[in-house]
Design a protein around this motif. Structure first.
Motif, PDB file in Angstrom:
ATOM      1  N   MET A  55     -14.662   6.375  -3.660  1.00 41.92           N
ATOM      2  CA  MET A  55     -13.757   6.384  -2.499  1.00 41.92           C
ATOM      3  C   MET A  55     -13.206   7.783  -2.211  1.00 41.92           C
TER       4      MET A  55
ATOM      5  N   GLN B 220     -11.074   4.644   7.747  1.00 40.27           N
ATOM      6  CA  GLN B 220     -11.049   3.432   6.925  1.00 40.27           C
ATOM      7  C   GLN B 220     -12.417   2.785   6.731  1.00 40.27           C
TER       8      GLN B 220
ATOM      9  N   HIS C 294     -13.476   2.049   3.164  1.00 38.68           N
ATOM     10  CA  HIS C 294     -12.724   0.945   2.558  1.00 38.68           C
ATOM     11  C   HIS C 294     -13.228  -0.416   3.057  1.00 38.68           C
TER      12      HIS C 294
ATOM     13  N   HIS D 271       0.827  -1.209   0.000  1.00 38.56           N
ATOM     14  CA  HIS D 271       0.000   0.000   0.000  1.00 38.56           C
ATOM     15  C   HIS D 271       0.861   1.258   0.000  1.00 38.56           C
TER      16      HIS D 271
ATOM     17  N   TYR E  89      -6.184   0.701  -4.645  1.00 37.56           N
ATOM     18  CA  TYR E  89      -5.797   0.474  -3.248  1.00 37.56           C
ATOM     19  C   TYR E  89      -6.851  -0.290  -2.427  1.00 37.56           C
ATOM     20  N   PRO E  90      -8.137   0.079  -2.487  1.00 38.36           N
ATOM     21  CA  PRO E  90      -9.110  -0.632  -1.632  1.00 38.36           C
ATOM     22  C   PRO E  90      -9.294  -2.102  -2.006  1.00 38.36           C
TER      23      PRO E  90
ATOM     24  N   MET F  35      -6.636  -3.820  -0.194  1.00 40.96           N
ATOM     25  CA  MET F  35      -6.997  -3.878   1.237  1.00 40.96           C
ATOM     26  C   MET F  35      -8.010  -5.005   1.485  1.00 40.96           C
TER      27      MET F  35
END
Ligand code: AMP
Ligand code: TRP
Length: 356
Positions: free
Chosen positions: A120, A163, A166, A58, A141-142, A145
């Motif tokens: 997001m 967060q 996410h 990340h 990115y999500p 995750m």
């Protein structure tokens, strides 16, 4: 008011409870990371199997200096250990050592919808006005995750309030995967649904610590002013200076929580005090209400130094022993790989990939 959000957890029947969380090795670990996340990781070890990750994949969604990245990976690991995470009981490792994260993230890129990612808010904040120049990784990115969490089929995810969105996306990905492949999951006898819908654990008095310079902005590692945050490795003098210089307003502290409405900086400092002392805002105001900020700040310095300085000292001691940190990460990665690879193999079977 910062809400004292406790998201109730209803255990799914099919999945044994497991905790996963991660912190990015991007430097300047601060009291917000500690109170909103790392501190909350520690007691979960008593009730759950816990996996705590240093999410270096990340971190590189924005450019990182390679030498600093290595130092920062050690720093987050040291912060975990110094705060009380036990690497024997819990799994502590860095993300890039377990390739299943990146592989599952690709698969999730094909499950997540553009419309979901377009919503997001963190991407919008981080990319700023120059979205065209942001990395594709920052956008995706999500999904990475979600892969972090679901590679372990984790059921609980302790994080700060920022967060939450996410986590909702991770649930959407899990849900869509379960639905898209429901027949296949049943055919392979992998249960009613393959992934749990992970629950965010956003708890405690300080799920969102604000900047010391501006009570409307989140305390952040990337704020250009070091006076906006108290870093975990700050020494006692630096902590004292930063708190003394923290922005306030001209009035005395109120005697009741309602009096903090609209007084963002005052609310933030009182919240910090409450979180460090493990008490609540009312109790803090019953002691300091009606008094001046200078008296309150002196007490806040004492509490902050008492709670944070030992962690900073222990972090520095650990970082001076990089071999030990390397051992922890190596051992953690081996243990993580066993779980994540098993999930990934199931996912490959579900998708119809051929495994030799
Ligand atoms: P990051 O530094 O973005 O990797 O964040 C690591 C953890 O700290 C995440 O769980 C965040 O939600 C939490 N966190 C980051 N900034 C804050 C803040 N200002 N207040 C509370 N929690 C935070
Ligand atoms: N995105 C999180 C943050 O910036 C870090 C993170 C990455 C994370 N993967 C995760 C947190 C999985 C919880 C679970 O703070």
């Amino acid at each position: 008011m910062v809400p004292d959000t406790v998201v109730p957890f209803v255990p799914p029947t099919q999945f044994s409870p497991r905790v996963f969380s991660g912190v990015q090795p991007t430097g300047n670990l601060h009291i917000g990371n500690y109170l909103g996340a790392i501190k909350r990781f520690v007691p979960l070890q008593d009730s759950f199997e816990c996996i705590y990750c240093v999410v270096d994949l990340h971190a590189i969604t924005v450019w990182q200096n390679p030498n600093e990245l290595k130092h920062n990976i050690h720093e987050v690991t040291a912060a975990y250990l110094a705060s009380g995470i036990d690497p024997k009981r819990s799994i502590v490792f860095n993300q890039s050592q377990v390739s299943a994260h990146a592989e599952l993230a690709w698969i999730f890129n094909c499950v997540a919808r553009l419309g979901w990612l377009n919503r997001m808010t963190q991407f919008k904040e981080k990319a700023g006005k120059t979205q065209e120049n942001a990395s594709v990784g920052l956008y995706a990115y999500p999904a990475l995750m979600a892969a972090d969490i679901l590679a372990y089929r984790a059921t609980h995810v302790p994080v700060g309030e920022d967060q939450k969105q996410h986590l909702e996306l991770a649930r959407d990905i899990a849900q869509k995967f379960n639905t898209d492949f429901a027949d296949r999951i049943a055919e392979l006898d992998l249960g009613d649904s393959f992934f749990p819908l992970p629950d965010p654990l956003i708890q405690g008095p300080a799920p969102r610590v604000m900047s010391l310079r501006d009570g409307s902005k989140k305390m952040s590692k990337s704020d250009i002013s070091d006076y906006s945050r108290v870093n975990l490795t700050d020494d006692a003098d630096t902590i004292a200076t930063k708190i003394r210089k923290a922005k306030t307003d001209p009035d005395n502290l109120p005697s009741e929580a309602a009096g903090l409405n609209g007084r963002l900086e005052a609310l933030n400092l009182v919240t910090l005090f409450a979180a460090l002392e493990e008490t609540n805002i009312d109790a803090v105001l019953s002691t300091f209400g009606g008094g001046t900020f200078s008296v309150f700040k002196a007490a806040l310095v004492d509490v902050a130094v008492a709670k944070l300085a030992p962690i900073g000292t222990e972090m520095n001691r650990l970082m001076a022993a990089p071999d030990y940190i390397q051992d922890v990460l190596r051992d953690g990665s081996m243990r993580a790989r066993v779980i994540a690879d098993e999930t990934l193999n199931h996912v490959k079977d579900i998708l119809g990939f051929v495994r030799g």
